[in-house]
Enzyme design. Structure first.
Site, PDB file in Angstrom:
ATOM      1  N   ARG A 157      63.428  33.784 -58.692  1.00 41.41           N
ATOM      2  CA  ARG A 157      63.831  34.757 -59.704  1.00 41.41           C
ATOM      3  C   ARG A 157      65.269  34.472 -60.151  1.00 41.41           C
ATOM      4  NH1 ARG A 157      62.553  40.159 -56.405  1.00 41.41           N
ATOM      5  NH2 ARG A 157      63.287  38.764 -54.766  1.00 41.41           N
TER       6      ARG A 157
ATOM      7  N   LYS B  33      69.182  37.930 -54.972  1.00 44.52           N
ATOM      8  CA  LYS B  33      69.256  38.076 -53.517  1.00 44.52           C
ATOM      9  C   LYS B  33      70.702  38.127 -53.049  1.00 44.52           C
ATOM     10  CE  LYS B  33      65.850  37.975 -51.241  1.00 44.52           C
ATOM     11  NZ  LYS B  33      64.941  39.125 -50.933  1.00 44.52           N
TER      12      LYS B  33
ATOM     13  N   TYR C  98      70.646  42.578 -54.847  1.00 43.61           N
ATOM     14  CA  TYR C  98      70.094  43.152 -53.604  1.00 43.61           C
ATOM     15  C   TYR C  98      70.963  42.630 -52.460  1.00 43.61           C
ATOM     16  CZ  TYR C  98      65.588  44.343 -55.854  1.00 43.61           C
ATOM     17  OH  TYR C  98      64.608  44.874 -56.647  1.00 43.61           O
TER      18      TYR C  98
ATOM     19  N   HIS D  18      70.966  44.472 -48.904  1.00 45.00           N
ATOM     20  CA  HIS D  18      70.388  44.859 -47.610  1.00 45.00           C
ATOM     21  C   HIS D  18      71.404  44.602 -46.482  1.00 45.00           C
ATOM     22  CE1 HIS D  18      66.492  45.667 -49.388  1.00 45.00           C
ATOM     23  NE2 HIS D  18      66.591  44.536 -50.043  1.00 45.00           N
TER      24      HIS D  18
ATOM     25  N   GLU E 170      69.438  48.012 -54.025  1.00 44.22           N
ATOM     26  CA  GLU E 170      68.485  48.810 -53.256  1.00 44.22           C
ATOM     27  C   GLU E 170      68.995  50.210 -52.915  1.00 44.22           C
ATOM     28  OE1 GLU E 170      69.995  46.118 -52.140  1.00 44.22           O
ATOM     29  OE2 GLU E 170      70.895  46.522 -50.193  1.00 44.22           O
TER      30      GLU E 170
ATOM     31  N   ASP F  87      57.393  44.463 -44.697  1.00 39.29           N
ATOM     32  CA  ASP F  87      58.858  44.374 -44.662  1.00 39.29           C
ATOM     33  C   ASP F  87      59.488  45.536 -43.904  1.00 39.29           C
ATOM     34  OD1 ASP F  87      58.078  46.114 -46.668  1.00 39.29           O
ATOM     35  OD2 ASP F  87      59.787  45.664 -47.947  1.00 39.29           O
TER      36      ASP F  87
HETATM   37  N1  LIG Z   1      55.681  42.835 -49.034  1.00 39.10           N
HETATM   38  C1  LIG Z   1      56.365  42.932 -50.160  1.00 39.10           C
HETATM   39  O1  LIG Z   1      56.626  41.950 -50.835  1.00 39.10           O
HETATM   40  C2  LIG Z   1      56.817  44.285 -50.642  1.00 39.10           C
HETATM   41  C3  LIG Z   1      57.247  44.455 -51.959  1.00 39.10           C
HETATM   42  C4  LIG Z   1      57.593  45.744 -52.386  1.00 39.10           C
HETATM   43  C5  LIG Z   1      57.520  46.821 -51.494  1.00 39.10           C
HETATM   44  N2  LIG Z   1      57.106  46.600 -50.207  1.00 39.10           N
HETATM   45  C6  LIG Z   1      56.979  47.689 -49.213  1.00 39.10           C
HETATM   46  O2  LIG Z   1      55.828  48.474 -49.471  1.00 39.10           O
HETATM   47  C7  LIG Z   1      55.980  49.725 -48.807  1.00 39.10           C
HETATM   48  C8  LIG Z   1      55.595  50.865 -49.744  1.00 39.10           C
HETATM   49  O3  LIG Z   1      56.560  50.958 -50.799  1.00 39.10           O
HETATM   50  P1  LIG Z   1      56.458  52.070 -51.932  1.00 39.10           P
HETATM   51  O4  LIG Z   1      57.490  51.722 -52.946  1.00 39.10           O
HETATM   52  O5  LIG Z   1      55.066  52.255 -52.371  1.00 39.10           O
HETATM   53  O6  LIG Z   1      56.916  53.370 -51.149  1.00 39.10           O
HETATM   54  P2  LIG Z   1      56.701  54.881 -51.618  1.00 39.10           P
HETATM   55  O7  LIG Z   1      57.732  55.704 -50.925  1.00 39.10           O
HETATM   56  O8  LIG Z   1      56.575  54.977 -53.100  1.00 39.10           O
HETATM   57  O9  LIG Z   1      55.260  55.265 -51.013  1.00 39.10           O
HETATM   58  C9  LIG Z   1      54.984  55.361 -49.657  1.00 39.10           C
HETATM   59  C10 LIG Z   1      53.911  56.399 -49.461  1.00 39.10           C
HETATM   60  O10 LIG Z   1      53.493  56.355 -48.084  1.00 39.10           O
HETATM   61  C11 LIG Z   1      53.095  57.673 -47.760  1.00 39.10           C
HETATM   62  N3  LIG Z   1      52.913  57.838 -46.323  1.00 39.10           N
HETATM   63  C12 LIG Z   1      53.852  58.051 -45.364  1.00 39.10           C
HETATM   64  N4  LIG Z   1      53.246  58.192 -44.166  1.00 39.10           N
HETATM   65  C13 LIG Z   1      51.899  58.057 -44.381  1.00 39.10           C
HETATM   66  C14 LIG Z   1      50.746  58.109 -43.544  1.00 39.10           C
HETATM   67  N5  LIG Z   1      50.850  58.358 -42.234  1.00 39.10           N
HETATM   68  N6  LIG Z   1      49.541  57.925 -44.111  1.00 39.10           N
HETATM   69  C15 LIG Z   1      49.408  57.673 -45.431  1.00 39.10           C
HETATM   70  N7  LIG Z   1      50.467  57.633 -46.280  1.00 39.10           N
HETATM   71  C16 LIG Z   1      51.693  57.828 -45.748  1.00 39.10           C
HETATM   72  C17 LIG Z   1      54.210  58.512 -48.366  1.00 39.10           C
HETATM   73  O11 LIG Z   1      53.858  59.889 -48.457  1.00 39.10           O
HETATM   74  C18 LIG Z   1      54.367  57.839 -49.735  1.00 39.10           C
HETATM   75  O12 LIG Z   1      53.563  58.451 -50.732  1.00 39.10           O
HETATM   76  C19 LIG Z   1      57.449  49.763 -48.357  1.00 39.10           C
HETATM   77  O13 LIG Z   1      57.512  49.424 -47.003  1.00 39.10           O
HETATM   78  C20 LIG Z   1      58.099  48.697 -49.202  1.00 39.10           C
HETATM   79  O14 LIG Z   1      59.273  48.179 -48.604  1.00 39.10           O
HETATM   80  C21 LIG Z   1      56.762  45.354 -49.777  1.00 39.10           C
END
Ligand SMILES: NC(=O)c1ccc[n+]([C@@H]2O[C@H](COP(=O)([O-])OP(=O)(O)OC[C@H]3O[C@@H](n4cnc5c(N)ncnc54)[C@H](O)[C@@H]3O)[C@@H](O)[C@H]2O)c1
Length: 366
Positions: free
Chosen positions: A15, A75, A94, A96, A118, A270
């Site tokens: 990116r 980054k 970003y 972190h 972030e 993550d």
């Molecule tokens: N792997 C990747 O490349 C990548 C990229 C972007 C985001 N992410 C990760 O994805 C994850 C989700 O991000 P997001 O932006 O959607 O977060 P978000 O806060 O928008 O949504 C998270 C949801 O999880 C729900 N939740 C909490 N505990 C729960 C449970 N026990 N059962 C069911 N639902 C529950 C919350 O109520 C919320 O609605 C984060 O960990 C983020 O860091 C990873």
């Protein structure tokens, strides 16, 4: 202001911090923009595109850092870049910080002003500069899941959309946040049957209101999860507990209840993942199999689609870049409370208390 955009040198990062559209906007407002040669190539933007938009191309990363009052990137600076950051320079990216003490110490020593994407946070507590990456990851989760459901890569051999006379595949989405909703939307678009679970009733009501009838909601608890994993082909992990490790909603013993070839895409990797058997993987080697269940858990999913990710990211960063360039960091952060939350380090001082807590440092937080 003089704004510089270096080429990202972190491993596998394609990116770039600004698109030609961003350059055009800044130059139109009287700023100077330096772009490092080939900085945008990984995302499909070439030097000529930047030049045509009004940028000046510089050859080396050293020239970019030396010439710019503000650095805009993606980054956190890696070790080779620490020495390049200038006194009083604004670095908007970003960071972190809480996960790297060496980076934090290097930026403190640089006497720069570090504003972290972030931690920019609006009035509703959402993180506008993280949202687009969750949108990308949520949508991509279905694309990847659909691929790994194919038999040659050890999946169940199920086509998510089905065909006339054959039932569509079933997708279970854990978490109805940004990732979960985007995943549900993509799966629904393919014609799959989707169950989406959350503990937040507001989110479930919203999903229920906006999604088509083949997307159903269910309250998230262990009983319901155990019931659904037996019948769903693809499971998406999209839960988040702010600032904490994701809860293990799927434990090791539960894998035995799934049918062979079930695919888990744990986007929450993550934050440790919401599946006990999740461990981070890379785009080079994205999956592994435990108890005949395919696990996909790439920690930087948006990295595989740098064009989309760059444009999605810069769409939301550019208004802040424009504000910082026009007003300088002090005025801009005074006037914009969301941007103020992004201030992490100011000229040798940590101003974001979570960083101090993360390292157990005793210090005055301003
Ligand atoms: N792997 C990747 O490349 C990548 C990229 C972007 C985001 N992410 C990760 O994805 C994850 C989700 O991000 P997001 O932006 O959607 O977060 P978000 O806060 O928008 O949504 C998270 C949801 O999880 C729900 N939740 C909490 N505990 C729960 C449970 N026990 N059962 C069911 N639902 C529950 C919350 O109520 C919320 O609605 C984060 O960990 C983020 O860091 C990873």
């Amino acid at each position: 202001m003089v704004v510089g955009v270096p080429k990202e040198i972190k491993n596998n990062e394609s990116r770039v911090g600004m698109t030609p559209a961003g350059v055009f906007e800044l130059v139109k407002n009287g700023h100077t923009v330096y772009i490092q040669s080939a900085a945008g190539e990984g995302s499909g933007f070439f030097d000529m595109d930047y030049k045509n938009a009004g940028a000046i191309i510089l050859d080396t990363i050293g020239q970019i850092y030396a010439a710019s009052e503000m650095i805009v990137k993606v980054k956190e600076p890696i070790a080779e870049e620490y020495e390049l950051v200038q006194k009083d320079q604004i670095v908007f990216t970003y960071f972190h910080f809480a996960s790297s003490e060496p980076l934090t110490k290097a930026m403190l020593a640089s006497q720069s002003v570090c504003i972290a994407y972030e931690t920019v946070e609006d009035d509703e507590g959402t993180l506008p500069l993280l949202t687009p990456m969750s949108e990308v990851a949520g949508r991509m989760a279905i694309q990847q899941g659909a691929k790994y459901l194919e038999k040659p890569v050890k999946g169940r051999g199920v086509l998510l959309g089905g065909v006339p006379g054959v039932q569509p595949g079933k997708v279970l989405v854990l978490g109805a946040g940004v990732v979960g909703i985007q995943a549900a939307k993509m799966a629904a678009g393919l014609g799959a049957h989707v169950t989406i679970m959350d503990i937040n009733m507001k989110r479930l009501r919203y999903v229920n209101d906006v999604m088509p009838p083949h997307v159903v909601t269910e309250f998230s608890n262990e009983f319901n999860i155990r019931k659904h994993i037996k019948t769903h082909d693809l499971i998406i992990g999209g839960v988040l507990l702010k600032g904490a490790k994701a809860p293990n909603l799927i434990t090791r013993d539960m894998l035995r209840d799934m049918r062979p070839g079930t695919v888990i895409v744990d986007v929450a990797v993550d934050q440790g993942g919401c599946v006990e058997t999740t461990r981070p993987t890379t785009h080079e080697d994205p999956i592994y199999i435990i108890d005949d269940v395919v696990h996909y858990s790439v920690a930087n999913m948006p990295g595989a689609v740098p064009y989309t990710s760059t444009v999605a990211l810069t769409n939301v960063t550019l208004p802040y870049v424009a504000k910082l360039a026009a007003l300088g960091w002090e005025k801009a952060t005074q006037m914009d409370k969301a941007l103020q939350k992004g201030l992490n380090i100011v000229k040798g001082e940590v101003v974001y208390k979570e960083i101090i807590e993360a390292f157990g440092w005793e210090a005055e937080v301003v």
